[in-house]
Design a protein around this motif. Sequence first.
Motif, PDB file in Angstrom:
ATOM      1  N   GLN A   1      22.128  11.304  55.397  1.00  0.00           N
ATOM      2  CA  GLN A   1      21.477  10.014  55.426  1.00  0.00           C
ATOM      3  C   GLN A   1      20.096  10.111  54.813  1.00  0.00           C
ATOM      4  O   GLN A   1      19.285  10.822  54.945  1.00  0.00           O
ATOM      5  N   VAL A   2      19.994   9.169  53.779  1.00  0.00           N
ATOM      6  CA  VAL A   2      18.758   9.194  53.067  1.00  0.00           C
ATOM      7  C   VAL A   2      17.538   8.071  53.900  1.00  0.00           C
ATOM      8  O   VAL A   2      17.906   7.002  54.289  1.00  0.00           O
ATOM      9  N   GLN A   3      16.256   8.831  53.891  1.00  0.00           N
ATOM     10  CA  GLN A   3      15.370   8.024  54.609  1.00  0.00           C
ATOM     11  C   GLN A   3      14.095   8.276  53.785  1.00  0.00           C
ATOM     12  O   GLN A   3      13.628   9.281  53.125  1.00  0.00           O
ATOM     13  N   LEU A   4      13.282   7.073  53.773  1.00  0.00           N
ATOM     14  CA  LEU A   4      12.043   7.069  52.939  1.00  0.00           C
ATOM     15  C   LEU A   4      11.136   6.331  53.864  1.00  0.00           C
ATOM     16  O   LEU A   4      11.262   5.236  54.520  1.00  0.00           O
ATOM     17  N   VAL A   5       9.935   7.081  53.906  1.00  0.00           N
ATOM     18  CA  VAL A   5       8.910   6.873  54.787  1.00  0.00           C
ATOM     19  C   VAL A   5       7.483   6.791  54.119  1.00  0.00           C
ATOM     20  O   VAL A   5       7.030   7.762  53.770  1.00  0.00           O
ATOM     21  N   GLU A   6       6.846   5.450  54.073  1.00  0.00           N
ATOM     22  CA  GLU A   6       5.609   5.316  53.356  1.00  0.00           C
ATOM     23  C   GLU A   6       4.550   5.320  54.573  1.00  0.00           C
ATOM     24  O   GLU A   6       4.708   5.260  55.551  1.00  0.00           O
ATOM     25  N   SER A   7       3.462   5.835  53.921  1.00  0.00           N
ATOM     26  CA  SER A   7       2.212   6.232  54.616  1.00  0.00           C
ATOM     27  C   SER A   7       0.919   5.963  53.567  1.00  0.00           C
ATOM     28  O   SER A   7       1.252   5.839  52.442  1.00  0.00           O
TER      29      SER A   7
END
Length: 120
Positions: A1-7
């Motif tokens: 599962q692909v996840q992208l987390v911005e910060s």
Amino acid sequence: QVQLVESGGGLVQPGGSLRLSCAASGIVVTRNAVGVTWHRQAPGKQRELVAGLSSTGNTNYADFVKGRFTISRNSATNTVYLQMDSLKPEDTAVYYCSLTSYYPSRRDYWGQGTQVTVSS
């Protein structure tokens, strides 16, 4: 599962800098046939493209950020970055990273967004 987390978003004064990060899991951001982009959406406006980095390393920038923003990606951290310098109040928006995988078929992934506010 692909996840992208911005910060990396936050409040900054005009003329200041921020570096946004987009940490990816489930996919390698420097893999062939993967392109990455940053978009933004200001209140009451449509989402717009800010910068893109193709799988071959080509970059493109919206005219309103050329010379001020830089998109990059790092294989060691599996992260996409957006360095933002000389920020202006009109850069205030929620910034989203996206990743497109072209193999074996096209799939697009989006992060949840990070707020950037430029104000004195």
